[in-house]
Design an enzyme around this catalytic site. Sequence first.
Site, PDB file in Angstrom:
ATOM      1  CG  HIS A  17      -1.883  -1.116   1.219  1.00 16.89           C
ATOM      2  ND1 HIS A  17      -3.275  -0.810   0.828  1.00 16.89           N
ATOM      3  CD2 HIS A  17      -2.026  -2.554   1.287  1.00 16.89           C
ATOM      4  CE1 HIS A  17      -4.129  -1.706   1.079  1.00 16.89           C
ATOM      5  NE2 HIS A  17      -3.263  -2.935   1.031  1.00 16.89           N
ATOM      6  CG  ASP A 121      -4.835   2.522   1.502  1.00 14.15           C
ATOM      7  OD1 ASP A 121      -3.899   2.169   0.817  1.00 14.15           O
ATOM      8  OD2 ASP A 121      -5.888   1.787   1.967  1.00 14.15           O
TER       9      ASP A 121
HETATM   10  O1  LIG Z   1       9.952 -12.140  -1.172  1.00 14.84           O
HETATM   11  C1  LIG Z   1       9.518 -11.175  -1.708  1.00 14.84           C
HETATM   12  C2  LIG Z   1       8.030 -10.845  -1.422  1.00 14.84           C
HETATM   13  C3  LIG Z   1       7.576  -9.697  -1.867  1.00 14.84           C
HETATM   14  N1  LIG Z   1       8.365  -8.588  -2.418  1.00 14.84           N
HETATM   15  C4  LIG Z   1       7.426  -7.362  -2.863  1.00 14.84           C
HETATM   16  O2  LIG Z   1       6.505  -7.509  -2.077  1.00 14.84           O
HETATM   17  C5  LIG Z   1       5.372  -6.456  -2.730  1.00 14.84           C
HETATM   18  C6  LIG Z   1       4.275  -7.505  -2.531  1.00 14.84           C
HETATM   19  O3  LIG Z   1       3.038  -6.834  -2.984  1.00 14.84           O
HETATM   20  P1  LIG Z   1       1.908  -7.584  -3.549  1.00 14.84           P
HETATM   21  O4  LIG Z   1       2.041  -8.675  -4.661  1.00 14.84           O
HETATM   22  O5  LIG Z   1       0.721  -6.582  -3.716  1.00 14.84           O
HETATM   23  O6  LIG Z   1       1.437  -8.470  -2.209  1.00 14.84           O
HETATM   24  P2  LIG Z   1       1.029  -7.969  -0.618  1.00 14.84           P
HETATM   25  O7  LIG Z   1       2.072  -7.667   0.044  1.00 14.84           O
HETATM   26  O8  LIG Z   1       0.478  -9.304  -0.229  1.00 14.84           O
HETATM   27  O9  LIG Z   1      -0.107  -6.800  -0.958  1.00 14.84           O
HETATM   28  C7  LIG Z   1      -1.419  -6.488  -0.391  1.00 14.84           C
HETATM   29  O10 LIG Z   1      -1.842  -5.371  -1.259  1.00 14.84           O
HETATM   30  C8  LIG Z   1      -2.036  -5.585  -2.394  1.00 14.84           C
HETATM   31  C9  LIG Z   1      -2.401  -4.269  -3.042  1.00 14.84           C
HETATM   32  O11 LIG Z   1      -3.534  -3.756  -2.459  1.00 14.84           O
HETATM   33  C10 LIG Z   1      -3.403  -6.669  -2.628  1.00 14.84           C
HETATM   34  O12 LIG Z   1      -3.327  -6.904  -4.118  1.00 14.84           O
HETATM   35  C11 LIG Z   1      -2.667  -7.920  -2.115  1.00 14.84           C
HETATM   36  O13 LIG Z   1      -3.884  -8.823  -2.074  1.00 14.84           O
HETATM   37  C12 LIG Z   1      -2.837  -7.705  -0.399  1.00 14.84           C
HETATM   38  O14 LIG Z   1      -2.124  -8.883   0.147  1.00 14.84           O
HETATM   39  C13 LIG Z   1       5.802  -6.734  -4.304  1.00 14.84           C
HETATM   40  O15 LIG Z   1       6.379  -5.534  -4.717  1.00 14.84           O
HETATM   41  C14 LIG Z   1       6.958  -7.752  -4.225  1.00 14.84           C
HETATM   42  O16 LIG Z   1       7.881  -7.480  -5.381  1.00 14.84           O
HETATM   43  C15 LIG Z   1       9.669  -8.954  -2.413  1.00 14.84           C
HETATM   44  O17 LIG Z   1      10.199  -7.990  -2.926  1.00 14.84           O
HETATM   45  N2  LIG Z   1      10.231 -10.020  -2.157  1.00 14.84           N
END
Ligand SMILES: O=c1ccn([C@@H]2O[C@H](COP(=O)(O)OP(=O)(O)O[C@H]3O[C@H](CO)[C@@H](O)[C@H](O)[C@H]3O)[C@@H](O)[C@H]2O)c(=O)[nH]1
Length: 471
Positions: A17, A121
């Site tokens: 977010h 948000d």
């Molecule tokens: O080992 C890892 C794991 C994650 N990431 C990063 O972390 C972010 C993850 O974001 P996202 O894929 O959106 O997952 P969540 O962190 O789970 O995001 C939350 O927020 C998103 C946007 O609202 C929603 O779509 C998801 O369902 C919600 O869980 C991304 O930039 C990834 O590149 C890393 O760099 N390395």
Amino acid sequence: MANRPTIVLLPIWGTGHLMPMLEAGKRLLARGGDLSLTVLNMAPPTPESAAEVTDLVRREEAAIAAGQADTIHFHNLPIIEHPPNLLEMDDFISELVQLHVPHVRDAIAGLKSPVAAMIIDFFCTPVLDVSGELGIPTYVYFAGNASTFALLLSLESNKGKEDTVDVPGLPPVPRSSLPSPLQDEASKSYKWFVYHSRRYMEATGIIINTAAELESNVLAAIADRAPPIYPIGPVLSLKPPADEPHECVRWLDTQPPASVVFLCFGSMGSFTAAQVREIAEGLERSEQRFLWVLRSPPAEGGMHPTDANLEELLPDGFLERTKGKGMVWPTMAPQKEILAHVAVGGFVTHCGWNSVLESLWFGVPMVTWPLYAEQHFNAFTLVADLGVAVGMKMDREMGNWVESWELERAVKCLMGSSEEGRKVREKAMVMKVACWKALENGGSSYTAVQRLYARAAGGQNVETPSTVEDI
Ligand SMILES: O=c1ccn([C@@H]2O[C@H](COP(=O)(O)OP(=O)(O)O[C@H]3O[C@H](CO)[C@@H](O)[C@H](O)[C@H]3O)[C@@H](O)[C@H]2O)c(=O)[nH]1
């Protein structure tokens, strides 16, 4: 300059977010004008998320000191007593935001700069009371996709529907693909989402992290049912490659092009020991090369996954047997650098929207393994609408359990010579081109940022198309 107008950002904590909202704010700053950003930080509820936010703010402040001085200010809101942690996550966030409303009012009243606009948000709609009272134009930043926004707008018209629900611009959506909080219409979470969706109508505009070309049907279908929509994505925070490549990247350097399937499950995804064994068996039988980010469930009382103990979790001899062909990484990995690597040919993802956008940005097709939040719904749209992913059969009641043979089938389908795999790979490349074009000068997202800048910051000399079709 002390009193230049500012745009106030109100994110919630959490990489998925905070980062995209900050990046969106920076895109507005990049359009010039005498403008600053003020980020109001709510105290994160866990030590892990606090560390994540502190780290991010520290990095941003270092970057500002190195060149962008004076344009982004971070302001910590007072620490408040949290609602009980027993609540569902969505309730918890919404209630926590509600408790912050008076502090947001105080923080804004204390700013020396005039506030040109607020960007909040999509969980922060209670704050519309403050911006309404103070007469500040306020935009909702939707970190998910336009399809999820459309789903929220149609919640009330779908009430009581049994097998499928209607979402403008999408094929009928099976109820089983709805986010968990929206499946139970009596739940508090459902009521919170109805509340938020009603309040979106009060916003000056809705900023969505998508590109018009990615979700054109949905955007066209909701254009006259919502405040003006600004699809400005993909908003990704891409950094130049590290001087010293990460171990995962060095390993990928040794692999043939488009040969490796990457498995990673977002900031909160983790699996039980039994599911880990099942994944290992499926991957081994698929005979595909793989890079697997494996993390363990949170420690008692925690919310974030912990580093995995590979010796304990993986089947005997697995690492030895897959040596050279597979790598298991037991903690967070640099996902964007990995997806950018030429050796990566597919991505098994939890379908968090940022991960999806990152995958499409690099043209990497996906296998969907949704876990929580709106990810089951995203998985549905990726397979049934966008055609950029292979779906998997899973048991949602059993913690999103996937059998080894099903993972094996999906991975082979994605990476192999099947017709389905070929189509999905082709579509992912089409979407990659669409995403890149959207951000180019004159592209749809570029123009949407111009429109937003013109409205939110009073920018001059920008083209201002008036409908989604115009961009
Ligand atoms: O080992 C890892 C794991 C994650 N990431 C990063 O972390 C972010 C993850 O974001 P996202 O894929 O959106 O997952 P969540 O962190 O789970 O995001 C939350 O927020 C998103 C946007 O609202 C929603 O779509 C998801 O369902 C919600 O869980 C991304 O930039 C990834 O590149 C890393 O760099 N390395």
